[in-house]
Design a protein around this motif. Structure first.
Motif, PDB file in Angstrom:
ATOM      1  N   PHE A 193       2.084  -7.374  -5.957  1.00  0.00           N
ATOM      2  CA  PHE A 193       1.678  -6.377  -6.951  1.00  0.00           C
ATOM      3  C   PHE A 193       0.420  -5.621  -6.535  1.00  0.00           C
ATOM      4  O   PHE A 193       0.212  -4.484  -6.976  1.00  0.00           O
ATOM      5  CB  PHE A 193       1.523  -7.032  -8.324  1.00  0.00           C
ATOM      6  CG  PHE A 193       2.851  -7.281  -8.986  1.00  0.00           C
ATOM      7  CD1 PHE A 193       3.641  -6.235  -9.421  1.00  0.00           C
ATOM      8  CD2 PHE A 193       3.337  -8.571  -9.134  1.00  0.00           C
ATOM      9  CE1 PHE A 193       4.885  -6.459 -10.005  1.00  0.00           C
ATOM     10  CE2 PHE A 193       4.577  -8.823  -9.718  1.00  0.00           C
ATOM     11  CZ  PHE A 193       5.350  -7.751 -10.151  1.00  0.00           C
ATOM     12  N   ILE A 194      -0.400  -6.218  -5.681  1.00  0.00           N
ATOM     13  CA  ILE A 194      -1.521  -5.474  -5.119  1.00  0.00           C
ATOM     14  C   ILE A 194      -0.989  -4.323  -4.263  1.00  0.00           C
ATOM     15  O   ILE A 194      -1.386  -3.169  -4.426  1.00  0.00           O
ATOM     16  CB  ILE A 194      -2.429  -6.402  -4.277  1.00  0.00           C
ATOM     17  CG1 ILE A 194      -3.210  -7.347  -5.188  1.00  0.00           C
ATOM     18  CG2 ILE A 194      -3.407  -5.567  -3.430  1.00  0.00           C
ATOM     19  CD1 ILE A 194      -3.968  -8.441  -4.442  1.00  0.00           C
ATOM     20  N   LEU A 195      -0.070  -4.629  -3.359  1.00  0.00           N
ATOM     21  CA  LEU A 195       0.479  -3.601  -2.473  1.00  0.00           C
ATOM     22  C   LEU A 195       1.304  -2.566  -3.239  1.00  0.00           C
ATOM     23  O   LEU A 195       1.276  -1.369  -2.912  1.00  0.00           O
ATOM     24  CB  LEU A 195       1.341  -4.255  -1.398  1.00  0.00           C
ATOM     25  CG  LEU A 195       0.593  -5.142  -0.396  1.00  0.00           C
ATOM     26  CD1 LEU A 195       1.569  -5.793   0.565  1.00  0.00           C
ATOM     27  CD2 LEU A 195      -0.455  -4.334   0.373  1.00  0.00           C
ATOM     28  N   LYS A 196       2.021  -3.015  -4.244  1.00  0.00           N
ATOM     29  CA  LYS A 196       2.860  -2.106  -5.021  1.00  0.00           C
ATOM     30  C   LYS A 196       2.027  -1.081  -5.793  1.00  0.00           C
ATOM     31  O   LYS A 196       2.470   0.067  -5.997  1.00  0.00           O
ATOM     32  CB  LYS A 196       3.722  -2.909  -5.997  1.00  0.00           C
ATOM     33  CG  LYS A 196       4.696  -2.066  -6.799  1.00  0.00           C
ATOM     34  CD  LYS A 196       5.575  -2.924  -7.696  1.00  0.00           C
ATOM     35  CE  LYS A 196       6.540  -2.070  -8.504  1.00  0.00           C
ATOM     36  NZ  LYS A 196       7.403  -2.894  -9.385  1.00  0.00           N
ATOM     37  N   ASN A 197       0.836  -1.460  -6.198  1.00  0.00           N
ATOM     38  CA  ASN A 197       0.023  -0.603  -7.060  1.00  0.00           C
ATOM     39  C   ASN A 197      -1.125   0.102  -6.351  1.00  0.00           C
ATOM     40  O   ASN A 197      -1.783   0.942  -6.955  1.00  0.00           O
ATOM     41  CB  ASN A 197      -0.539  -1.425  -8.222  1.00  0.00           C
ATOM     42  CG  ASN A 197       0.516  -1.802  -9.235  1.00  0.00           C
ATOM     43  OD1 ASN A 197       0.857  -1.018 -10.123  1.00  0.00           O
ATOM     44  ND2 ASN A 197       1.055  -3.007  -9.100  1.00  0.00           N
ATOM     45  N   ARG A 198      -1.363  -0.238  -5.101  1.00  0.00           N
ATOM     46  CA  ARG A 198      -2.433   0.425  -4.355  1.00  0.00           C
ATOM     47  C   ARG A 198      -1.880   1.648  -3.619  1.00  0.00           C
ATOM     48  O   ARG A 198      -0.885   1.568  -2.919  1.00  0.00           O
ATOM     49  CB  ARG A 198      -3.068  -0.524  -3.342  1.00  0.00           C
ATOM     50  CG  ARG A 198      -4.172   0.146  -2.530  1.00  0.00           C
ATOM     51  CD  ARG A 198      -4.674  -0.684  -1.373  1.00  0.00           C
ATOM     52  NE  ARG A 198      -5.535   0.124  -0.549  1.00  0.00           N
ATOM     53  CZ  ARG A 198      -5.134   0.871   0.474  1.00  0.00           C
ATOM     54  NH1 ARG A 198      -3.856   0.875   0.809  1.00  0.00           N
ATOM     55  NH2 ARG A 198      -5.996   1.596   1.159  1.00  0.00           N
ATOM     56  N   LYS A 199      -2.564   2.769  -3.776  1.00  0.00           N
ATOM     57  CA  LYS A 199      -2.199   3.984  -3.068  1.00  0.00           C
ATOM     58  C   LYS A 199      -3.155   4.213  -1.900  1.00  0.00           C
ATOM     59  O   LYS A 199      -4.217   3.616  -1.819  1.00  0.00           O
ATOM     60  CB  LYS A 199      -2.231   5.185  -4.023  1.00  0.00           C
ATOM     61  CG  LYS A 199      -1.234   5.084  -5.162  1.00  0.00           C
ATOM     62  CD  LYS A 199      -1.361   6.256  -6.114  1.00  0.00           C
ATOM     63  CE  LYS A 199      -0.389   6.125  -7.285  1.00  0.00           C
ATOM     64  NZ  LYS A 199      -0.544   7.238  -8.253  1.00  0.00           N
ATOM     65  N   LYS A 200      -2.753   5.078  -1.001  1.00  0.00           N
ATOM     66  CA  LYS A 200      -3.570   5.375   0.174  1.00  0.00           C
ATOM     67  C   LYS A 200      -4.959   5.842  -0.233  1.00  0.00           C
ATOM     68  O   LYS A 200      -5.113   6.597  -1.196  1.00  0.00           O
ATOM     69  CB  LYS A 200      -2.880   6.443   1.023  1.00  0.00           C
ATOM     70  CG  LYS A 200      -3.490   6.647   2.389  1.00  0.00           C
ATOM     71  CD  LYS A 200      -2.672   7.632   3.208  1.00  0.00           C
ATOM     72  CE  LYS A 200      -3.278   7.816   4.602  1.00  0.00           C
ATOM     73  NZ  LYS A 200      -2.489   8.775   5.416  1.00  0.00           N
ATOM     74  N   LYS A 201      -5.977   5.356   0.477  1.00  0.00           N
ATOM     75  CA  LYS A 201      -7.398   5.695   0.276  1.00  0.00           C
ATOM     76  C   LYS A 201      -7.989   5.060  -0.982  1.00  0.00           C
ATOM     77  O   LYS A 201      -9.129   5.363  -1.340  1.00  0.00           O
ATOM     78  CB  LYS A 201      -7.606   7.209   0.266  1.00  0.00           C
ATOM     79  CG  LYS A 201      -7.286   7.873   1.591  1.00  0.00           C
ATOM     80  CD  LYS A 201      -7.629   9.357   1.559  1.00  0.00           C
ATOM     81  CE  LYS A 201      -7.328   9.995   2.918  1.00  0.00           C
ATOM     82  NZ  LYS A 201      -7.674  11.435   2.939  1.00  0.00           N
ATOM     83  N   GLN A 202      -7.251   4.196  -1.641  1.00  0.00           N
ATOM     84  CA  GLN A 202      -7.803   3.473  -2.793  1.00  0.00           C
ATOM     85  C   GLN A 202      -8.347   2.122  -2.352  1.00  0.00           C
ATOM     86  O   GLN A 202      -7.924   1.557  -1.338  1.00  0.00           O
ATOM     87  CB  GLN A 202      -6.737   3.258  -3.856  1.00  0.00           C
ATOM     88  CG  GLN A 202      -6.353   4.503  -4.627  1.00  0.00           C
ATOM     89  CD  GLN A 202      -5.370   4.190  -5.744  1.00  0.00           C
ATOM     90  OE1 GLN A 202      -4.519   3.315  -5.625  1.00  0.00           O
ATOM     91  NE2 GLN A 202      -5.474   4.933  -6.848  1.00  0.00           N
ATOM     92  N   THR A 203      -9.287   1.607  -3.141  1.00  0.00           N
ATOM     93  CA  THR A 203      -9.768   0.240  -2.964  1.00  0.00           C
ATOM     94  C   THR A 203      -9.258  -0.580  -4.138  1.00  0.00           C
ATOM     95  O   THR A 203      -9.500  -0.243  -5.295  1.00  0.00           O
ATOM     96  CB  THR A 203     -11.304   0.173  -2.929  1.00  0.00           C
ATOM     97  OG1 THR A 203     -11.777   0.871  -1.778  1.00  0.00           O
ATOM     98  CG2 THR A 203     -11.790  -1.278  -2.857  1.00  0.00           C
ATOM     99  N   PHE A 204      -8.547  -1.655  -3.825  1.00  0.00           N
ATOM    100  CA  PHE A 204      -8.024  -2.538  -4.863  1.00  0.00           C
ATOM    101  C   PHE A 204      -8.933  -3.766  -4.924  1.00  0.00           C
ATOM    102  O   PHE A 204      -9.027  -4.523  -3.966  1.00  0.00           O
ATOM    103  CB  PHE A 204      -6.588  -2.961  -4.530  1.00  0.00           C
ATOM    104  CG  PHE A 204      -5.831  -3.544  -5.699  1.00  0.00           C
ATOM    105  CD1 PHE A 204      -6.257  -4.719  -6.318  1.00  0.00           C
ATOM    106  CD2 PHE A 204      -4.693  -2.916  -6.175  1.00  0.00           C
ATOM    107  CE1 PHE A 204      -5.569  -5.249  -7.395  1.00  0.00           C
ATOM    108  CE2 PHE A 204      -3.989  -3.447  -7.263  1.00  0.00           C
ATOM    109  CZ  PHE A 204      -4.429  -4.608  -7.869  1.00  0.00           C
TER     110      PHE A 204
END
Length: 296
Positions: free
Chosen positions: A221-232
């Motif tokens: 769910f981290i990968l599913k919700n993180r977009k490019k250039k974002q910090t999760f």
């Protein structure tokens, strides 16, 4: 006159004692090698991360205070590029989380229906409230506990009978698991080893697999919700990312080039130096006195 001299002598003695009394530290920050570092140095690296895995001790107030501080400081630098997520919220409650963040439902209804932890009000509500105030996405990343319980008793095969809808809240099956990784191997050992007896219908291996399905689902769910250039920025019990395993291991299985920075929290009698056993747990290690008060 004699009493005056004695009084001044006592005062000077007190000043001398206080002057040489060591400062009481609430925590000390170290890098992975055990070298002392600063919050500013850590924050500079966190700003360049794709994912920050912040491992807490669940009842430690320093963990929770620093989680909020890191959140606020990363937001000041990145604004809407910051995404939050946490183990403490199960994936099937994402709609409830979204409705609360958007102001559709009240905090009372959210906390009543979302299976929040007993220490939510003191330790996690401030993070969710910050996300709501600043219109940040907050992801409920953990596998529903009922499904983790199934794995602990029946292994991954126990999830085969789940409906298509139910499987949306679990990492895509089948998942890869390496029970030789120290974190999982220690769990098997703690339960009596590979040939240990089943306890309450739960074998040592399935006990570790239940941990693995949590780690895999949180990574998913981290990968599913993180977009490019974002910090999760993700919050979880420190065991889920210690030794660069757990969640971090599953993240790297999917995206090897992902920049993941890990933070671990440890408890020590003294925090002047990092004990040997706590070195290399994470990129940054927060050492907290074992005498620190607890939130529960």
């Amino acid at each position: 006159m004699q009493n005056t001299i004695l009084s001044w002598g006592a005062l000077l003695a007190l000043v001398a004692v206080l002057g040489f009394a060591p400062a009481k530290k609430a925590y000390q920050l170290f890098d992975k090698t055990g070298k002392k570092t600063t919050y500013a140095q850590m924050l500079a690296e966190l700003k360049d991360a794709d994912v920050v895995l912040f491992g807490e001790i669940h009842n430690n107030p320093i963990s929770h205070w620093l989680q909020l501080e890191v959140t606020q400081d990363l937001y000041a630098a990145e604004k809407e590029k910051l995404v939050l997520g946490a183990e403490m919220f199960e994936a099937d409650n994402q709609e409830l989380m979204n409705e609360y963040l958007q102001g559709i439902i009240s905090r009372k209804h959210f906390e009543k229906e979302a299976k929040v932890w007993n220490n939510h009000a003191t330790d996690y509500r401030p993070l969710v409230s910050f996300a709501q105030k600043n219109k940040l996405h907050f992801v409920a990343t953990n596998i529903p506990r009922r499904y983790a319980s199934v794995v602990s008793k029946k292994g991954f095969e126990g999830l085969d009978k789940l409906s298509k809808t139910a499987k949306k809240w679990v990492a895509p099956l089948p998942i890869k698991v390496d029970l030789s990784l120290p974190g999982y191997a220690n769990m098997v050992k703690m339960m009596g080893g590979a040939h240990g007896r089943s306890m309450g219908g739960m074998s040592p291996q399935n006990f570790a697999r239940a941990q693995a399905i949590k780690d895999a689902t949180m990574a998913h769910f981290i990968l599913k919700n993180r977009k490019k250039k974002q910090t999760f920025l993700h919050f979880h019990g420190t065991y889920h990312s210690n030794n660069f395993e757990g969640i971090g291991w599953y993240l790297k299985q999917k995206q090897k080039k992902l920049k993941v920075v890990t933070i671990a929290t440890v408890s020590q009698a003294e925090v002047g130096s990092l004990s040997a056993k706590n070195k290399n747990l994470a990129d940054y290690i927060i050492a907290v006195p074992s005498s620190m008060t607890k939130t529960y």
